[in-house]
Design a protein around this motif. Structure first.
Motif, short mmCIF file in Angstrom:
data_model
loop_
_atom_site.label_atom_id
_atom_site.label_comp_id
_atom_site.label_asym_id
_atom_site.label_seq_id
_atom_site.Cartn_x
_atom_site.Cartn_y
_atom_site.Cartn_z
N SER A 21 1.08 -1.17 0.08
CA SER A 21 0.00 -0.01 -0.01
C SER A 21 1.00 1.07 -0.15
O SER A 21 0.43 2.24 -0.30
CB SER A 21 -0.94 -0.13 1.23
N ASN A 25 -0.12 5.04 -1.39
CA ASN A 25 -0.34 6.11 -0.60
C ASN A 25 0.43 7.43 -0.48
O ASN A 25 0.01 8.44 -0.55
CB ASN A 25 -0.32 5.37 0.96
N TRP A 28 -0.58 9.26 -3.65
CA TRP A 28 -1.92 9.90 -3.35
C TRP A 28 -1.53 11.37 -2.47
O TRP A 28 -2.12 12.15 -2.80
CB TRP A 28 -2.72 8.79 -2.80
N LEU A 67 -10.89 10.49 -4.69
CA LEU A 67 -10.91 9.00 -3.77
C LEU A 67 -10.80 7.91 -4.90
O LEU A 67 -10.45 6.70 -4.68
CB LEU A 67 -12.25 9.02 -3.55
N LEU A 70 -7.77 5.34 -4.67
CA LEU A 70 -7.82 4.45 -3.38
C LEU A 70 -8.74 3.39 -3.80
O LEU A 70 -8.60 2.24 -3.20
CB LEU A 70 -8.17 5.22 -2.14
N LEU A 74 -8.11 -0.56 -3.76
CA LEU A 74 -8.91 -1.59 -2.68
C LEU A 74 -9.69 -2.68 -3.59
O LEU A 74 -9.83 -3.86 -3.25
CB LEU A 74 -9.79 -0.79 -2.11
N PHE A 80 -5.54 -3.80 1.03
CA PHE A 80 -5.10 -2.40 0.70
C PHE A 80 -5.41 -1.75 2.11
O PHE A 80 -6.52 -1.79 2.44
CB PHE A 80 -5.67 -2.00 -0.47
N GLU A 81 -4.37 -0.99 2.54
CA GLU A 81 -4.60 0.13 3.74
C GLU A 81 -4.57 1.45 3.30
O GLU A 81 -3.49 1.87 2.93
CB GLU A 81 -3.47 -0.32 4.75
N PRO A 82 -5.89 1.97 3.37
CA PRO A 82 -5.68 3.50 2.83
C PRO A 82 -4.90 4.56 3.90
O PRO A 82 -4.73 4.01 5.12
CB PRO A 82 -7.03 3.90 2.96
N PRO A 83 -4.39 5.53 3.51
CA PRO A 83 -3.59 6.52 4.32
C PRO A 83 -4.08 7.12 5.30
O PRO A 83 -3.44 7.92 5.97
CB PRO A 83 -2.57 7.15 3.39
#
Length: 307
Positions: A21, A25, A28, A67, A70, A74, A80-83
């Motif tokens: 991820s 991230n 992004w 968005l 992300l 996902l 997946f780990e969003p920031p």
């Protein structure tokens, strides 16, 4: 690679989720988030901040562009780990998208089933800041609203005027609602469907206090500090006092003249515990001339005890 003790061996994909991820991230945050932050950089005019925030909230293309990377990540990787920071309870999920000196942007969802099940809270909060909220899905939510006089420089919890309830409002999809949290608060009491909202919280010109009022009669229940900088100053003053820094009297003196009345008295209280002899002259000044009645009363009660 050795598996983490917190990751079951049958899920090796999870062990590398953060590493996979990270690149998405980073791009992004440095790209899309940085571009939005740049729109609000070096602006202290509240009206202009509100204008730009309104333009962003109501432009579906900007929100989608922010968005979509992300969402794609996902969809491609369920681990997946969003920031961003997420807060979650049974009623509400909140996501902090951006936090800069001018504005904070967030996404909130509210579960209608849980909202309709919960009893009505006993109090309503006036958070002290102006918010602009775009209700992407409003769920026909019923919003109860209250208003109170602003907390002026001479605000006193003793004898503070009650909040009065306004007529309720039913939200419609795509509504943009401006709430002045310095003088108003609201609650959702029921909804036909889940609520999805984008919110911009305007930071400049915020009130220094969060106020909480009883729903039953509108009376003031409690007051808390809403200023993060003031809270940090209070902690630093405590640190100086605990450290025995009697050479810091100039700092205590200057903070006792801060525009926020609660911070003025906090500084004086710490100063008195550190070095009452040096603090006495300033305490007498506050007793006679402070703009806030509660500070004057506290100083008047403390002066004879000190002497």
């Amino acid at each position: 690679m050795r598996a983490s003790p917190f990751v079951p061996a049958q899920y090796p994909e999870l062990a590398g989720a953060r590493r996979r991820s990270a690149s998405i991230n980073s791009e992004w945050l440095s790209g899309r988030i940085a571009a939005i932050a740049a729109q609000f950089a070096d602006i202290d005019n509240v009206e202009e901040i509100e204008r730009r925030a309104t333009a962003w909230l109501t432009d579906p293309c900007q929100v989608q562009a922010l968005l979509q990377p992300l969402i794609n990540a996902l969809a491609a990787d369920p681990w997946f780990e969003p920031p961003f920071k997420v807060s979650r309870d049974r009623l509400r999920t909140g996501i902090a998208l951006l936090d800069c000196p001018a504005v904070a942007l967030s996404v909130t969802t509210i579960c209608a089933a849980e909202l309709n099940r919960l009893p009505l809270p006993a109090t309503v909060v006036m958070p002290g800041r102006v918010t602009l909220t775009h209700y992407v899905r409003a769920g026909k939510a019923l919003m109860r609203r209250w208003r109170a006089a602003p907390a002026a420089r001479d605000f006193s919890a003793t004898g503070a005027a009650s909040a009065r309830e306004l007529s309720p409002h039913v939200l419609e999809d795509s509504a943009l609602i401006r709430q002045d949290g310095r003088t108003s608060g609201h609650l959702f009491v029921r909804a036909e469907g889940d609520i999805v909202a984008l919110t911009a919280t305007i930071k400049p010109s915020a009130a220094p206090l969060i106020r909480e009022y009883a729903i039953a009669d509108g009376s003031l229940v409690r007051v808390a500090c809403a200023d993060e900088a003031a809270s940090r100053i209070e902690m630093l003053l405590t640190f100086l006092r605990v450290s025995g820094r009697t050479d810091a009297s100039a700092i205590f003196d200057s903070t006792s003249r801060h525009p926020a009345f609660h911070l003025r008295w906090s500084a004086m209280r710490e100063w008195l515990m550190l070095d009452g002899y040096t603090a006495r002259t300033r305490l007498a000044e506050m007793c006679a001339h402070d703009a806030n009645a509660e500070v004057r009363a506290a100083a008047a009660a403390t002066l004879p005890l000190l002497d």
